[in-house]
Design a protein around this motif. Structure first.
Motif, short mmCIF file in Angstrom:
data_model
loop_
_atom_site.label_atom_id
_atom_site.label_comp_id
_atom_site.label_asym_id
_atom_site.label_seq_id
_atom_site.Cartn_x
_atom_site.Cartn_y
_atom_site.Cartn_z
N PRO A 1 0.83 -1.21 0.00
CA PRO A 1 0.00 0.00 0.00
C PRO A 1 0.86 1.26 0.00
CG PRO A 1 0.02 -1.01 2.18
CD PRO A 1 0.72 -1.97 1.27
N VAL A 2 0.58 2.16 -0.94
CA VAL A 2 1.35 3.40 -1.03
C VAL A 2 0.44 4.62 -1.02
CG1 VAL A 2 3.26 2.31 -2.27
CG2 VAL A 2 1.36 3.33 -3.56
N GLY A 3 -0.87 4.40 -1.05
CA GLY A 3 -1.79 5.52 -1.07
C GLY A 3 -3.23 5.05 -0.99
N GLU A 4 -4.14 6.01 -1.11
CA GLU A 4 -5.57 5.71 -1.04
C GLU A 4 -6.34 6.57 -2.03
OE1 GLU A 4 -5.81 4.48 3.72
OE2 GLU A 4 -6.64 6.40 3.04
N CYS A 5 -7.43 6.02 -2.53
CA CYS A 5 -8.37 6.75 -3.38
C CYS A 5 -9.68 6.90 -2.62
CB CYS A 5 -8.60 6.00 -4.69
SG CYS A 5 -9.93 6.70 -5.71
N LEU B 1 -4.61 10.18 -2.32
CA LEU B 1 -3.59 10.44 -1.31
C LEU B 1 -2.38 9.54 -1.57
CD1 LEU B 1 -5.90 10.48 1.82
CD2 LEU B 1 -4.98 12.47 0.63
N PHE B 2 -1.18 10.10 -1.39
CA PHE B 2 0.03 9.32 -1.63
C PHE B 2 1.02 9.52 -0.48
CE2 PHE B 2 -1.60 10.43 -5.85
CZ PHE B 2 -1.75 9.16 -6.40
N SER B 3 1.77 8.46 -0.20
CA SER B 3 2.85 8.52 0.77
C SER B 3 4.17 8.67 0.02
CB SER B 3 2.88 7.25 1.63
OG SER B 3 3.31 6.14 0.84
N GLU B 4 5.26 8.83 0.77
CA GLU B 4 6.57 9.00 0.13
C GLU B 4 7.00 7.75 -0.62
OE1 GLU B 4 9.02 7.95 4.25
OE2 GLU B 4 9.27 9.87 3.24
N ARG B 5 6.39 6.59 -0.31
CA ARG B 5 6.74 5.35 -0.99
C ARG B 5 6.08 5.23 -2.36
NH1 ARG B 5 5.67 3.06 4.31
NH2 ARG B 5 3.75 2.11 3.56
N ALA B 6 5.25 6.20 -2.70
CA ALA B 6 4.46 6.11 -3.94
C ALA B 6 5.09 6.86 -5.09
CB ALA B 6 3.06 6.66 -3.68
N ASP B 7 6.40 6.98 -5.10
CA ASP B 7 7.08 7.86 -6.05
C ASP B 7 6.61 7.67 -7.49
OD1 ASP B 7 8.92 9.87 -6.74
OD2 ASP B 7 10.37 8.36 -7.36
N GLU B 8 6.76 6.48 -8.07
CA GLU B 8 6.41 6.26 -9.46
C GLU B 8 4.90 6.30 -9.67
OE1 GLU B 8 6.60 5.71 -13.45
OE2 GLU B 8 8.21 6.22 -12.03
N THR B 9 4.14 5.73 -8.73
CA THR B 9 2.68 5.75 -8.84
C THR B 9 2.15 7.18 -8.78
OG1 THR B 9 2.59 3.60 -7.72
CG2 THR B 9 0.53 4.85 -7.86
N ARG B 10 2.68 7.94 -7.86
CA ARG B 10 2.30 9.35 -7.73
C ARG B 10 2.61 10.12 -9.01
NH1 ARG B 10 5.67 11.78 -3.23
NH2 ARG B 10 7.30 11.41 -4.77
N ARG B 11 3.80 9.91 -9.56
CA ARG B 11 4.19 10.60 -10.78
C ARG B 11 3.24 10.27 -11.93
NH1 ARG B 11 6.10 9.55 -15.32
NH2 ARG B 11 6.33 7.34 -14.82
N ARG B 12 2.86 9.00 -12.03
CA ARG B 12 1.98 8.58 -13.11
C ARG B 12 0.62 9.25 -13.02
NH1 ARG B 12 2.34 3.68 -12.12
NH2 ARG B 12 0.31 3.20 -11.21
N TYR B 13 0.05 9.28 -11.82
CA TYR B 13 -1.25 9.93 -11.66
C TYR B 13 -1.16 11.43 -11.90
CZ TYR B 13 -4.02 6.03 -9.80
OH TYR B 13 -4.73 4.86 -9.66
N ARG B 14 -0.11 12.06 -11.41
CA ARG B 14 0.03 13.51 -11.59
C ARG B 14 0.22 13.87 -13.06
NH1 ARG B 14 0.74 17.26 -7.68
NH2 ARG B 14 0.83 16.61 -5.49
N GLU B 15 0.97 13.06 -13.79
CA GLU B 15 1.13 13.32 -15.22
C GLU B 15 -0.20 13.14 -15.95
OE1 GLU B 15 4.14 10.92 -16.92
OE2 GLU B 15 5.79 12.15 -16.15
#
Length: 223
Positions: A116-120, A183-197
């Motif tokens: 788990p790295v985040g929540e929707c 919501l994203f944690s610091e462990r969600a680096d690549e997942t976070r980047r993908r959603y933000r892009e």
């Protein structure tokens, strides 16, 4: 004149409204403060971003609802990088979460490599008081501050919050009965980047839609 010293979450108002909203995380009260008129401290005020966490003191008259408060002093002690996107196609995880919920708000866990790295989160939408209609990704029943502090499923501090609205800000009705918060944690680096892009809201960029909420709410829109 009263003063209140506490820890506040910063919510920048859109450019059309010259104020800064500060949510008292201890007293759960929202203070509307002036954005200008701070003299040599003005650059520090201008540097505040939505999502910042500060410790400071506000001063004002609690009996005068028409008068804003003043931010006397503050220190930034943390924050969450917030992104905003309107008039977008919601991600599949949001649609699935909404379809499975029985009474929102509800959430699903975002995973990467099985962790788990985040929540929707999906949150029901409703018209503003008095029947005014202003689409807002911040509207709903979801208690915000706990989610902006810790992602429970990942047992980690929240670093990013991305708000998604399926409708443009000048829409006259809801196309979907819910808004979405990622919501994203610091462990969600690549997942976070993908959603933000995907939703064109990179970190460090103010992606709030440019609109005047007071002009829209006085325009006769209905639920």
């Amino acid at each position: 004149m009263d003063e209140r010293s506490s820890r506040f979450r910063v919510y920048r108002v859109v450019e059309a409204v010259p104020h800064v909203n500060l949510f008292d995380t201890d007293g759960t009260r929202l203070y509307t403060t002036y954005q200008q008129g701070y003299g040599e401290r003005q650059p520090a005020i201008d540097g505040l971003e939505t999502g910042d966490l500060i410790e400071g003191t506000v001063a004002g008259d609690p009996t005068d609802e028409e008068e804003a408060w003043t931010l006397r002093e503050f220190d930034r002690v943390g924050g969450v990088d917030m992104g905003f996107a309107t008039d977008v196609e919601l991600p599949e995880i949001a649609r699935e979460t909404w379809d499975e919920q029985t009474s929102g708000p509800a959430h699903s866990v975002i995973e990467a490599d099985g962790q788990p790295v985040g929540e929707c989160w999906v949150q029901p939408r409703a018209p503003l008081p008095g029947g005014s209609f202003v689409p807002s990704v911040l509207a709903g029943l979801l208690p915000m501050e706990p989610k902006l502090t810790t992602i429970a499923s990942a047992d980690a501090p929240t670093t990013d919050a991305v708000f998604l609205d399926p409708d443009p800000v000048d829409a006259a009705s809801f196309s979907q009965p819910y808004g979405v918060l990622l919501l994203f944690s610091e462990r969600a680096d690549e997942t976070r980047r993908r959603y933000r892009e995907r939703f064109d809201c990179p970190r460090g960029v103010d992606s709030r839609p440019d609109y005047d909420p007071y002009e829209l709410s006085s325009g006769g829109f209905g639920p």
